[in-house]
Design a protein around this motif. Structure first.
Motif, PDB file in Angstrom:
ATOM      1  N   GLN A  40       0.814  -1.222   0.000  1.00 43.20           N
ATOM      2  CA  GLN A  40       0.000   0.000   0.000  1.00 43.20           C
ATOM      3  C   GLN A  40       0.846   1.269   0.000  1.00 43.20           C
ATOM      4  OE1 GLN A  40      -3.275  -1.488  -0.662  1.00 43.20           O
ATOM      5  NE2 GLN A  40      -3.980   0.013   0.801  1.00 43.20           N
ATOM      6  N   ILE A  41       1.942   1.247  -0.745  1.00 40.24           N
ATOM      7  CA  ILE A  41       2.765   2.454  -0.889  1.00 40.24           C
ATOM      8  C   ILE A  41       2.285   3.174  -2.154  1.00 40.24           C
ATOM      9  CG2 ILE A  41       5.126   3.302  -1.323  1.00 40.24           C
ATOM     10  CD1 ILE A  41       4.630   2.233   1.559  1.00 40.24           C
ATOM     11  N   PRO A  42       1.896   4.454  -2.025  1.00 36.74           N
ATOM     12  CA  PRO A  42       1.319   5.141  -3.196  1.00 36.74           C
ATOM     13  C   PRO A  42       2.399   5.499  -4.217  1.00 36.74           C
ATOM     14  CG  PRO A  42       1.622   6.699  -1.407  1.00 36.74           C
ATOM     15  CD  PRO A  42       2.024   5.348  -0.861  1.00 36.74           C
ATOM     16  N   THR A  43       1.994   5.529  -5.485  1.00 35.19           N
ATOM     17  CA  THR A  43       2.968   5.896  -6.521  1.00 35.19           C
ATOM     18  C   THR A  43       3.059   7.413  -6.687  1.00 35.19           C
ATOM     19  OG1 THR A  43       1.159   5.281  -7.976  1.00 35.19           O
ATOM     20  CG2 THR A  43       3.055   3.818  -7.932  1.00 35.19           C
ATOM     21  N   ASN A  44       2.150   8.146  -6.037  1.00 38.25           N
ATOM     22  CA  ASN A  44       2.276   9.615  -6.046  1.00 38.25           C
ATOM     23  C   ASN A  44       1.610  10.180  -4.789  1.00 38.25           C
ATOM     24  OD1 ASN A  44      -0.299   9.141  -8.148  1.00 38.25           O
ATOM     25  ND2 ASN A  44      -0.619  10.804  -6.711  1.00 38.25           N
ATOM     26  N   PRO A  45       1.971  11.407  -4.409  1.00 39.29           N
ATOM     27  CA  PRO A  45       1.330  12.000  -3.241  1.00 39.29           C
ATOM     28  C   PRO A  45      -0.087  12.465  -3.573  1.00 39.29           C
ATOM     29  CG  PRO A  45       2.867  13.548  -4.209  1.00 39.29           C
ATOM     30  CD  PRO A  45       2.972  12.290  -5.021  1.00 39.29           C
ATOM     31  N   SER A  46      -0.936  12.527  -2.562  1.00 40.98           N
ATOM     32  CA  SER A  46      -2.312  13.008  -2.754  1.00 40.98           C
ATOM     33  C   SER A  46      -2.658  13.947  -1.601  1.00 40.98           C
ATOM     34  CB  SER A  46      -3.280  11.833  -2.795  1.00 40.98           C
ATOM     35  OG  SER A  46      -3.158  11.026  -1.639  1.00 40.98           O
TER      36      SER A  46
ATOM     37  N   TRP B 248      -1.001  12.669   1.898  1.00 43.86           N
ATOM     38  CA  TRP B 248      -0.419  11.325   2.053  1.00 43.86           C
ATOM     39  C   TRP B 248       0.501  11.064   0.864  1.00 43.86           C
ATOM     40  CZ3 TRP B 248      -2.838   6.516  -0.347  1.00 43.86           C
ATOM     41  CH2 TRP B 248      -2.024   5.397  -0.119  1.00 43.86           C
ATOM     42  N   GLY B 249       1.716  10.666   1.136  1.00 44.11           N
ATOM     43  CA  GLY B 249       2.686  10.392   0.077  1.00 44.11           C
ATOM     44  C   GLY B 249       3.762  11.463   0.067  1.00 44.11           C
ATOM     45  N   GLU B 250       4.982  11.011  -0.181  1.00 42.46           N
ATOM     46  CA  GLU B 250       6.115  11.948  -0.104  1.00 42.46           C
ATOM     47  C   GLU B 250       6.049  13.010  -1.200  1.00 42.46           C
ATOM     48  OE1 GLU B 250       9.603   9.428  -0.108  1.00 42.46           O
ATOM     49  OE2 GLU B 250       8.893   8.528   1.778  1.00 42.46           O
ATOM     50  N   HIS B 251       6.261  14.265  -0.760  1.00 39.97           N
ATOM     51  CA  HIS B 251       6.311  15.379  -1.701  1.00 39.97           C
ATOM     52  C   HIS B 251       7.465  16.284  -1.283  1.00 39.97           C
ATOM     53  CE1 HIS B 251       5.197  19.228  -3.596  1.00 39.97           C
ATOM     54  NE2 HIS B 251       4.688  18.424  -4.531  1.00 39.97           N
TER      55      HIS B 251
ATOM     56  N   ALA C  84     -12.639   4.274   3.208  1.00 35.88           N
ATOM     57  CA  ALA C  84     -11.749   5.247   3.862  1.00 35.88           C
ATOM     58  C   ALA C  84     -12.180   5.479   5.309  1.00 35.88           C
ATOM     59  CB  ALA C  84     -11.729   6.564   3.085  1.00 35.88           C
ATOM     60  N   SER C  85     -13.458   5.863   5.501  1.00 30.73           N
ATOM     61  CA  SER C  85     -13.921   6.122   6.867  1.00 30.73           C
ATOM     62  C   SER C  85     -14.014   4.826   7.668  1.00 30.73           C
ATOM     63  CB  SER C  85     -15.265   6.845   6.838  1.00 30.73           C
ATOM     64  OG  SER C  85     -16.180   6.183   5.997  1.00 30.73           O
ATOM     65  N   GLY C  86     -14.359   3.720   6.998  1.00 33.55           N
ATOM     66  CA  GLY C  86     -14.506   2.439   7.691  1.00 33.55           C
ATOM     67  C   GLY C  86     -13.178   1.914   8.214  1.00 33.55           C
ATOM     68  N   MET C  87     -12.170   1.906   7.360  1.00 37.69           N
ATOM     69  CA  MET C  87     -10.860   1.391   7.791  1.00 37.69           C
ATOM     70  C   MET C  87     -10.226   2.322   8.813  1.00 37.69           C
ATOM     71  SD  MET C  87     -10.047  -1.514   6.726  1.00 37.69           S
ATOM     72  CE  MET C  87     -10.618  -2.741   5.570  1.00 37.69           C
ATOM     73  N   SER C  88     -10.488   3.609   8.672  1.00 38.20           N
ATOM     74  CA  SER C  88      -9.900   4.541   9.637  1.00 38.20           C
ATOM     75  C   SER C  88     -10.560   4.366  11.011  1.00 38.20           C
ATOM     76  CB  SER C  88     -10.015   5.954   9.081  1.00 38.20           C
ATOM     77  OG  SER C  88     -10.548   6.830   9.992  1.00 38.20           O
ATOM     78  N   ALA C  89     -11.892   4.181  11.052  1.00 36.00           N
ATOM     79  CA  ALA C  89     -12.570   3.981  12.340  1.00 36.00           C
ATOM     80  C   ALA C  89     -12.089   2.690  13.007  1.00 36.00           C
ATOM     81  CB  ALA C  89     -14.088   3.944  12.136  1.00 36.00           C
ATOM     82  N   LEU C  90     -11.924   1.628  12.205  1.00 33.74           N
ATOM     83  CA  LEU C  90     -11.465   0.354  12.768  1.00 33.74           C
ATOM     84  C   LEU C  90     -10.027   0.480  13.294  1.00 33.74           C
ATOM     85  CD1 LEU C  90     -11.956  -2.640  13.316  1.00 33.74           C
ATOM     86  CD2 LEU C  90     -11.383  -3.143  10.928  1.00 33.74           C
ATOM     87  N   ALA C  91      -9.175   1.167  12.520  1.00 32.36           N
ATOM     88  CA  ALA C  91      -7.776   1.352  12.953  1.00 32.36           C
ATOM     89  C   ALA C  91      -7.729   2.129  14.274  1.00 32.36           C
ATOM     90  CB  ALA C  91      -6.991   2.087  11.866  1.00 32.36           C
ATOM     91  N   LEU C  92      -8.586   3.123  14.413  1.00 37.33           N
ATOM     92  CA  LEU C  92      -8.604   3.911  15.657  1.00 37.33           C
ATOM     93  C   LEU C  92      -9.070   3.055  16.844  1.00 37.33           C
ATOM     94  CD1 LEU C  92      -9.937   7.201  14.109  1.00 37.33           C
ATOM     95  CD2 LEU C  92      -7.848   7.049  15.468  1.00 37.33           C
ATOM     96  N   CYS C  93     -10.067   2.202  16.612  1.00 35.62           N
ATOM     97  CA  CYS C  93     -10.531   1.313  17.687  1.00 35.62           C
ATOM     98  C   CYS C  93      -9.381   0.395  18.125  1.00 35.62           C
ATOM     99  CB  CYS C  93     -11.698   0.451  17.211  1.00 35.62           C
ATOM    100  SG  CYS C  93     -13.229   1.362  16.975  1.00 35.62           S
ATOM    101  N   LEU C  94      -8.665  -0.153  17.144  1.00 38.06           N
ATOM    102  CA  LEU C  94      -7.556  -1.065  17.472  1.00 38.06           C
ATOM    103  C   LEU C  94      -6.447  -0.333  18.217  1.00 38.06           C
ATOM    104  CD1 LEU C  94      -7.508  -3.105  14.137  1.00 38.06           C
ATOM    105  CD2 LEU C  94      -8.138  -3.992  16.397  1.00 38.06           C
ATOM    106  N   MET C  95      -6.226   0.921  17.834  1.00 39.88           N
ATOM    107  CA  MET C  95      -5.198   1.715  18.542  1.00 39.88           C
ATOM    108  C   MET C  95      -5.616   2.002  19.987  1.00 39.88           C
ATOM    109  SD  MET C  95      -2.442   2.090  17.066  1.00 39.88           S
ATOM    110  CE  MET C  95      -1.699   3.234  18.239  1.00 39.88           C
TER     111      MET C  95
ATOM    112  N   ALA D 150      -4.500   2.289   9.057  1.00 42.32           N
ATOM    113  CA  ALA D 150      -5.633   2.515   8.152  1.00 42.32           C
ATOM    114  C   ALA D 150      -5.169   2.396   6.695  1.00 42.32           C
ATOM    115  CB  ALA D 150      -6.245   3.888   8.407  1.00 42.32           C
ATOM    116  N   ARG D 151      -3.981   2.932   6.404  1.00 41.47           N
ATOM    117  CA  ARG D 151      -3.426   2.846   5.042  1.00 41.47           C
ATOM    118  C   ARG D 151      -3.300   1.392   4.592  1.00 41.47           C
ATOM    119  NH1 ARG D 151       1.896   2.550   5.623  1.00 41.47           N
ATOM    120  NH2 ARG D 151       2.306   0.803   4.257  1.00 41.47           N
ATOM    121  N   LEU D 152      -2.931   0.517   5.537  1.00 48.92           N
ATOM    122  CA  LEU D 152      -2.769  -0.888   5.168  1.00 48.92           C
ATOM    123  C   LEU D 152      -4.120  -1.560   4.905  1.00 48.92           C
ATOM    124  CD1 LEU D 152       0.198  -1.664   7.573  1.00 48.92           C
ATOM    125  CD2 LEU D 152       0.274  -1.717   5.077  1.00 48.92           C
ATOM    126  N   GLY D 153      -5.205  -0.904   5.354  1.00 46.16           N
ATOM    127  CA  GLY D 153      -6.554  -1.395   5.049  1.00 46.16           C
ATOM    128  C   GLY D 153      -7.029  -0.848   3.719  1.00 46.16           C
ATOM    129  N   SER D 154      -6.868   0.449   3.521  1.00 46.76           N
ATOM    130  CA  SER D 154      -7.245   1.110   2.277  1.00 46.76           C
ATOM    131  C   SER D 154      -6.437   2.404   2.201  1.00 46.76           C
ATOM    132  CB  SER D 154      -8.746   1.414   2.289  1.00 46.76           C
ATOM    133  OG  SER D 154      -9.102   2.101   1.120  1.00 46.76           O
TER     134      SER D 154
END
Ligand code: DP6
Length: 361
Positions: free
Chosen positions: A40-46, A179-182, A126-137, A161-165
C-alpha cells in the motif's frame, strides 16, 4: 518514522474484554491517489479535504480467547451480519498483525454504521478502515505499559488505516491531509497521512461539497483493480509527475486563495484520474451520461455567473460539487434547480470540510 517504529515492544497490561467506539470522517481527494506499489505504498502524493457529514461509526468489542492460533471476528453493518466483509478484514489483520501482535488473542465483534446509505455509491472504505484502525489503537493504548503520545497514536492509526485502504490514511484528521512523499512538504510520508502544514487562505474554510449521487450501484471495477492497472500503464510516469506538480501548485493556491487556479487544478485532477481508467488495458469507464451532463451544466453556470463552483470525481459516477461558503446560497439554488434532476432518485448529500475523528466512549 519508519515501519519498524510502529512495532510495539511488550505489552504489560492484560484486558479480558471490553469495547471501544470511534467515528471517522470520509474524505475527498483534490490531488488523486491512483496507483500503488507493494504494501500500500502510493505511486504519487495526494491531498484531500476531510468531510464532515459523511462518516462511519464503528464499535469494536473484544473478548480474550484461549486459543490464539488464528484471527476470530464477526462483522455487522447497520445491525446486519455481514460475512462477506470478513475476507477484507482478515487481509487487513494479516497485514497489520506485525504492528498489533495482540490480534490473535481476542475474538472481535465489529459493528459499523455509516451516516450515508451503503448503496449510495460512496466508498466507505476510507472512513470504515480509519474507524477500525482507531478502535484497534485504543485497545493497544490500553494494553501498553508506556504512555502512547497523541501524536504517535494518530500517526500509527493512519499507518494502520493505510494498510486497510490507501485513502483511509487521510481519514482521521482535518481539514486538509497529505499522504505520500512530496519534496516541498517536509514531513510528508508514504506510510501515513499528515496535516497540511502551510498557510490556508480563509476562502477555503468551511468549503462545501455537495455529493450528487448519479449512480448508486456497485462499481464495475474496484479501486484495487484500477490501482493495479497503473503498473505498465503507458502514461503512468507522466501522471505521477503531474500529481507532484499539481500538489506544488496547490500550495501556492492555498496561500493566495486563487479560486480560478484551484478550479483548474481540481477539475484537471478529476479528469486525469478518469483518463487513466479509460487508457488502462483493459480500459473502463466509470462516468455515466449524467456525470457528463452535470459537468457541462457546472461549466455553463460558471461561465454565466462568474461564481467559483467546480467538480471533482472519485472512482465512480458520482459528482462532488465544490464551492466556497460565500457563494453557497446562489450555488445551492443552482444545484437544486439544475443538477438534482440528474441524480438517481434525486438523491444528494450536503457536506462540507470537516475535522478530526471522534472517540465516542
Ligand atoms: C480514486 O483508497 O479506495 O478515491 O488502497 O485499494 O483501498 P485501496 O484504494 P482506495 O483508492 C481511492 C482512489 C480515489 C482517489 C483518492 O481518494 O485519492
Amino acid at each position: 518514522m519508519k515501519e519498524k517504529d510502529f512495532i510495539p515492544k511488550t505489552y504489560s497490561k492484560t484486558l479480558n474484554s471490553g469495547n471501544v467506539t470511534w467515528s471517522s470522517p470520509s474524505n475527498i481527494a483534490l490531488v488523486k491517489y491512483w496507483g500503488k506499489k507493494e504494501d500500500q505504498i502510493p505511486t504519487n502524493p495526494s491531498i484531500s479535504f476531510t468531510l464532515d457529514t459523511c462518516k462511519t461509526t464503528t464499535k469494536l468489542s473484544y473478548l480474550e480467547k484461549v486459543n490464539s492460533d488464528d484471527f476470530s471476528l464477526e462483522v455487522f453493518l447497520e445491525g446486519e451480519k455481514k460475512d462477506d466483509f470478513k475476507p477484507k478484514i482478515f487481509t487487513f489483520f494479516k497485514r497489520i498483525e506485525k504492528y498489533l501482535p495482540f490480534l490473535k488473542n481476542y475474538h472481535f465483534k465489529i459493528e459499523t454504521t455509516n451516516s450515508f446509505p451503503h448503496s449510495s455509491g460512496i466508498a466507505s472504505s476510507a472512513s470504515g478502515m480509519s474507524a477500525l484502525a482507531l478502535c484497534l489503537m485504543s485497545l493497544e493504548r490500553s494494553l501498553s505499559k508506556i504512555k502512547l503520545s497523541d501524536e504517535y497514536f494518530m500517526q500509527k492509526a493512519s499507518f494502520l488505516a493505510r494498510l486497510g485502504s490507501g485513502s483511509a490514511s487521510r481519514s482521521l484528521e482535518g481539514d486538509l491531509i497529505v499522504w505520500g512523499e512530496h519534496a516541498e512538504i517536509l514531513n510528508s510520508s508514504n506510510l501515513f497521512g499528515v496535516k497540511y502544514p502551510f498557510k490556508v487562505h480563509e476562502i477555503f474554510k468551511n468549503y462545501h461539497d455537495t455529493i450528487l449521487l448519479v449512480d448508486k450501484g456497485e462499481k464495475q471495477v474496484s479501486s484495487t483493480v484500477g490501482h493495479n492497472l497503473m503498473n505498465n500503464h503507458p502514461f503512468a510516469n507522466l501522471r505521477f509527475v503531474q500529481a507532484h506538480d499539481n500538489l506544488s501548485k496547490l500550495i501556492k493556491v492555498f496561500k493566495t486563495g486563487n479560486l480560478n487556479e484551484f478550479i483548474a487544478i481540481v477539475e484537471s485532477e478529476a479528469l486525469s484520474l478518469h483518463a487513466m481508467m479509460m487508457t488502462s488495458m483493459p480500459y473502463f469507464i466509470l462516468m455515466k451520461p449524467n456525470t457528463l451532463e452535470i459537468i457541462n451544466k457546472i461549466w455553463s453556470f460558471r461561465k454565466e455567473t462568474g461564481l467559483h463552483v467546480c467538480f471533482t470525481l472519485d472512482a465512480g459516477a458520482n459528482v462532488h460539487v465544490l464551492y466556497p461558503e460565500n457563494e453557497a446560497k446562489k450555488t445551492i439554488k443552482f444545484i437544486n434547480s439544475e443538477l438534482v434532476a440528474y441524480c438517481q432518485n434525486g438523491h444528494y448529500i450536503c457536506d462540507r470540510i470537516g475535522f478530526v475523528a471522534k472517540k465516542i466512549n
